[in-house]
Design a protein around this motif. Structure first.
Motif, PDB file in Angstrom:
ATOM      1  N   MET A   1       0.749  -1.229  -0.129  1.00  0.00           N
ATOM      2  CA  MET A   1       0.215  -0.263   0.122  1.00  0.00           C
ATOM      3  C   MET A   1       0.901   1.317  -0.023  1.00  0.00           C
ATOM      4  O   MET A   1       1.834   1.295   0.743  1.00  0.00           O
ATOM      5  N   SER A   2       0.513   2.149  -0.680  1.00  0.00           N
ATOM      6  CA  SER A   2       1.027   3.504  -0.856  1.00  0.00           C
ATOM      7  C   SER A   2       0.751   4.340   0.478  1.00  0.00           C
ATOM      8  O   SER A   2      -0.436   4.355   0.889  1.00  0.00           O
ATOM      9  N   THR A   3       1.741   5.040   0.757  1.00  0.00           N
ATOM     10  CA  THR A   3       1.743   6.222   1.827  1.00  0.00           C
ATOM     11  C   THR A   3       1.469   7.561   1.342  1.00  0.00           C
ATOM     12  O   THR A   3       2.582   7.795   0.690  1.00  0.00           O
ATOM     13  N   ILE A   4       0.596   8.106   1.629  1.00  0.00           N
ATOM     14  CA  ILE A   4       0.285   9.415   1.181  1.00  0.00           C
ATOM     15  C   ILE A   4       0.694  10.295   2.415  1.00  0.00           C
ATOM     16  O   ILE A   4      -0.195  10.285   3.247  1.00  0.00           O
ATOM     17  N   ALA A   5       1.761  11.391   2.295  1.00  0.00           N
ATOM     18  CA  ALA A   5       1.911  12.298   3.369  1.00  0.00           C
ATOM     19  C   ALA A   5       1.382  13.622   2.883  1.00  0.00           C
ATOM     20  O   ALA A   5       1.840  14.167   1.977  1.00  0.00           O
ATOM     21  N   VAL A   6       0.810  14.204   3.925  1.00  0.00           N
ATOM     22  CA  VAL A   6       0.240  15.430   3.766  1.00  0.00           C
ATOM     23  C   VAL A   6       0.825  16.307   4.687  1.00  0.00           C
ATOM     24  O   VAL A   6       0.865  16.144   5.888  1.00  0.00           O
ATOM     25  N   LEU A   7       1.634  17.400   4.282  1.00  0.00           N
ATOM     26  CA  LEU A   7       2.303  17.830   4.929  1.00  0.00           C
ATOM     27  C   LEU A   7       1.785  19.622   5.086  1.00  0.00           C
ATOM     28  O   LEU A   7       1.879  20.151   4.128  1.00  0.00           O
ATOM     29  N   GLY A   8       1.295  19.869   6.340  1.00  0.00           N
ATOM     30  CA  GLY A   8       0.545  20.988   6.402  1.00  0.00           C
ATOM     31  C   GLY A   8      -0.834  20.772   6.320  1.00  0.00           C
ATOM     32  O   GLY A   8      -1.234  20.349   5.507  1.00  0.00           O
ATOM     33  N   LEU A   9      -1.406  20.941   7.514  1.00  0.00           N
ATOM     34  CA  LEU A   9      -2.906  20.433   7.796  1.00  0.00           C
ATOM     35  C   LEU A   9      -3.535  21.565   8.281  1.00  0.00           C
ATOM     36  O   LEU A   9      -4.483  21.470   8.940  1.00  0.00           O
ATOM     37  N   GLY A  10      -3.359  22.792   7.586  1.00  0.00           N
ATOM     38  CA  GLY A  10      -4.392  23.911   7.682  1.00  0.00           C
ATOM     39  C   GLY A  10      -5.557  23.717   6.872  1.00  0.00           C
ATOM     40  O   GLY A  10      -5.841  22.307   6.627  1.00  0.00           O
ATOM     41  N   LEU A  11      -6.216  24.705   6.526  1.00  0.00           N
ATOM     42  CA  LEU A  11      -7.310  24.597   5.532  1.00  0.00           C
ATOM     43  C   LEU A  11      -7.244  23.671   4.406  1.00  0.00           C
ATOM     44  O   LEU A  11      -8.037  22.704   4.204  1.00  0.00           O
ATOM     45  N   MET A  12      -6.324  24.078   3.813  1.00  0.00           N
ATOM     46  CA  MET A  12      -6.083  23.179   2.198  1.00  0.00           C
ATOM     47  C   MET A  12      -5.579  21.912   2.382  1.00  0.00           C
ATOM     48  O   MET A  12      -6.167  20.717   2.096  1.00  0.00           O
ATOM     49  N   GLY A  13      -4.601  21.691   3.332  1.00  0.00           N
ATOM     50  CA  GLY A  13      -3.919  20.343   3.647  1.00  0.00           C
ATOM     51  C   GLY A  13      -5.165  19.409   4.264  1.00  0.00           C
ATOM     52  O   GLY A  13      -5.477  18.091   3.855  1.00  0.00           O
ATOM     53  N   ALA A  14      -5.655  19.906   5.327  1.00  0.00           N
ATOM     54  CA  ALA A  14      -6.596  19.100   6.000  1.00  0.00           C
ATOM     55  C   ALA A  14      -7.939  18.766   5.110  1.00  0.00           C
ATOM     56  O   ALA A  14      -8.528  17.758   5.060  1.00  0.00           O
ATOM     57  N   SER A  15      -8.489  19.706   4.265  1.00  0.00           N
ATOM     58  CA  SER A  15      -9.557  19.321   3.304  1.00  0.00           C
ATOM     59  C   SER A  15      -9.191  18.488   2.414  1.00  0.00           C
ATOM     60  O   SER A  15      -9.866  17.485   2.146  1.00  0.00           O
ATOM     61  N   PHE A  16      -7.948  18.499   1.883  1.00  0.00           N
ATOM     62  CA  PHE A  16      -7.215  17.638   0.823  1.00  0.00           C
ATOM     63  C   PHE A  16      -7.238  16.111   1.415  1.00  0.00           C
ATOM     64  O   PHE A  16      -7.656  15.293   0.896  1.00  0.00           O
ATOM     65  N   ALA A  17      -6.664  16.098   2.560  1.00  0.00           N
ATOM     66  CA  ALA A  17      -6.685  14.850   3.370  1.00  0.00           C
ATOM     67  C   ALA A  17      -8.011  14.293   3.505  1.00  0.00           C
ATOM     68  O   ALA A  17      -8.236  13.021   3.455  1.00  0.00           O
ATOM     69  N   ALA A  18      -8.869  14.883   4.174  1.00  0.00           N
ATOM     70  CA  ALA A  18     -10.226  14.689   4.352  1.00  0.00           C
ATOM     71  C   ALA A  18     -10.993  14.056   3.014  1.00  0.00           C
ATOM     72  O   ALA A  18     -11.583  13.114   3.015  1.00  0.00           O
ATOM     73  N   ALA A  19     -10.714  14.800   2.064  1.00  0.00           N
ATOM     74  CA  ALA A  19     -11.178  13.924   0.464  1.00  0.00           C
ATOM     75  C   ALA A  19     -10.742  12.897   0.255  1.00  0.00           C
ATOM     76  O   ALA A  19     -11.254  11.949  -0.193  1.00  0.00           O
ATOM     77  N   LEU A  20      -9.509  12.568   0.538  1.00  0.00           N
ATOM     78  CA  LEU A  20      -8.775  11.239   0.202  1.00  0.00           C
ATOM     79  C   LEU A  20      -9.456  10.281   1.248  1.00  0.00           C
ATOM     80  O   LEU A  20      -9.631   9.202   0.629  1.00  0.00           O
ATOM     81  N   HIS A  21      -9.425  10.594   2.257  1.00  0.00           N
ATOM     82  CA  HIS A  21     -10.154   9.654   3.255  1.00  0.00           C
ATOM     83  C   HIS A  21     -11.562   9.477   2.821  1.00  0.00           C
ATOM     84  O   HIS A  21     -11.995   8.298   2.816  1.00  0.00           O
ATOM     85  N   ASP A  22     -12.519  10.205   2.450  1.00  0.00           N
ATOM     86  CA  ASP A  22     -13.571   9.970   2.180  1.00  0.00           C
ATOM     87  C   ASP A  22     -13.765   9.151   0.826  1.00  0.00           C
ATOM     88  O   ASP A  22     -14.707   8.431   0.924  1.00  0.00           O
ATOM     89  N   ALA A  23     -12.744   9.537   0.191  1.00  0.00           N
ATOM     90  CA  ALA A  23     -12.680   8.711  -1.427  1.00  0.00           C
ATOM     91  C   ALA A  23     -12.446   7.250  -1.038  1.00  0.00           C
ATOM     92  O   ALA A  23     -12.891   6.197  -1.706  1.00  0.00           O
ATOM     93  N   ASP A  24     -11.336   6.803  -0.113  1.00  0.00           N
ATOM     94  CA  ASP A  24     -11.096   5.713   0.241  1.00  0.00           C
ATOM     95  C   ASP A  24     -10.521   5.456   1.650  1.00  0.00           C
ATOM     96  O   ASP A  24      -9.349   5.808   2.032  1.00  0.00           O
ATOM     97  N   GLU A  25     -11.427   5.152   2.650  1.00  0.00           N
ATOM     98  CA  GLU A  25     -11.002   4.778   3.928  1.00  0.00           C
ATOM     99  C   GLU A  25      -9.680   4.065   4.313  1.00  0.00           C
ATOM    100  O   GLU A  25      -9.195   3.998   5.317  1.00  0.00           O
ATOM    101  N   SER A  26      -9.444   3.107   3.366  1.00  0.00           N
ATOM    102  CA  SER A  26      -8.252   2.149   3.385  1.00  0.00           C
ATOM    103  C   SER A  26      -6.944   3.025   3.190  1.00  0.00           C
ATOM    104  O   SER A  26      -5.902   2.196   3.349  1.00  0.00           O
ATOM    105  N   LEU A  27      -6.882   4.104   2.528  1.00  0.00           N
ATOM    106  CA  LEU A  27      -5.543   4.772   2.202  1.00  0.00           C
ATOM    107  C   LEU A  27      -4.934   5.176   3.566  1.00  0.00           C
ATOM    108  O   LEU A  27      -5.415   5.343   4.809  1.00  0.00           O
TER     109      LEU A  27
END
Length: 108
Positions: A1-27
């Motif tokens: 499995m690939s690791t997606i590292a999101v560096l910076g969890l402000g508005l943009m980073g947290a929103s991006f991470a949330a969208a990834l999680h919503d698309a596939d909870e196994s990521l």
């Protein structure tokens, strides 16, 4: 499995991470932020799978690296990232400008 590292969890980073999680909870979404609060909030909300122990650890683990910070921060981080990244890592940014970021990425 690939690791997606999101560096910076402000508005943009947290929103991006949330969208990834919503698309596939196994990521495997690894998060890092220079500030404790955004990192804790992203963990609490389930936007990231886990927190990186350090910036360097996040860079070493990333198969996909998402830079979600202000442009100067992205440029500074890219200077550090080169020797730590996996040779085949994919690097993305959410910066507002591209010329200087692309130049720095090409130097990796």
């Amino acid at each position: 499995m690939s690791t997606i590292a999101v560096l910076g969890l402000g508005l943009m980073g947290a929103s991006f991470a949330a969208a990834l999680h919503d698309a596939d909870e196994s990521l495997d979404i690894l998060g890092w932020d220079a500030q404790a609060y955004p990192l804790a909030r992203a963990l609490e909300r389930g936007h990231i799978s886990r927190a990186a122990a350090s910036l360097e650890d996040a860079l070493r683990e990333a198969d996909v690296l998402v830079l979600a910070m202000y442009v100067r921060g992205i440029l500074d981080l890219l200077a550090l990232a080169g020797p730590l990244l996996k040779p085949d890592a994919l690097v993305l940014d959410l910066g507002s400008t591209k010329a200087r970021i692309v130049q720095a990425m090409n130097e990796l």
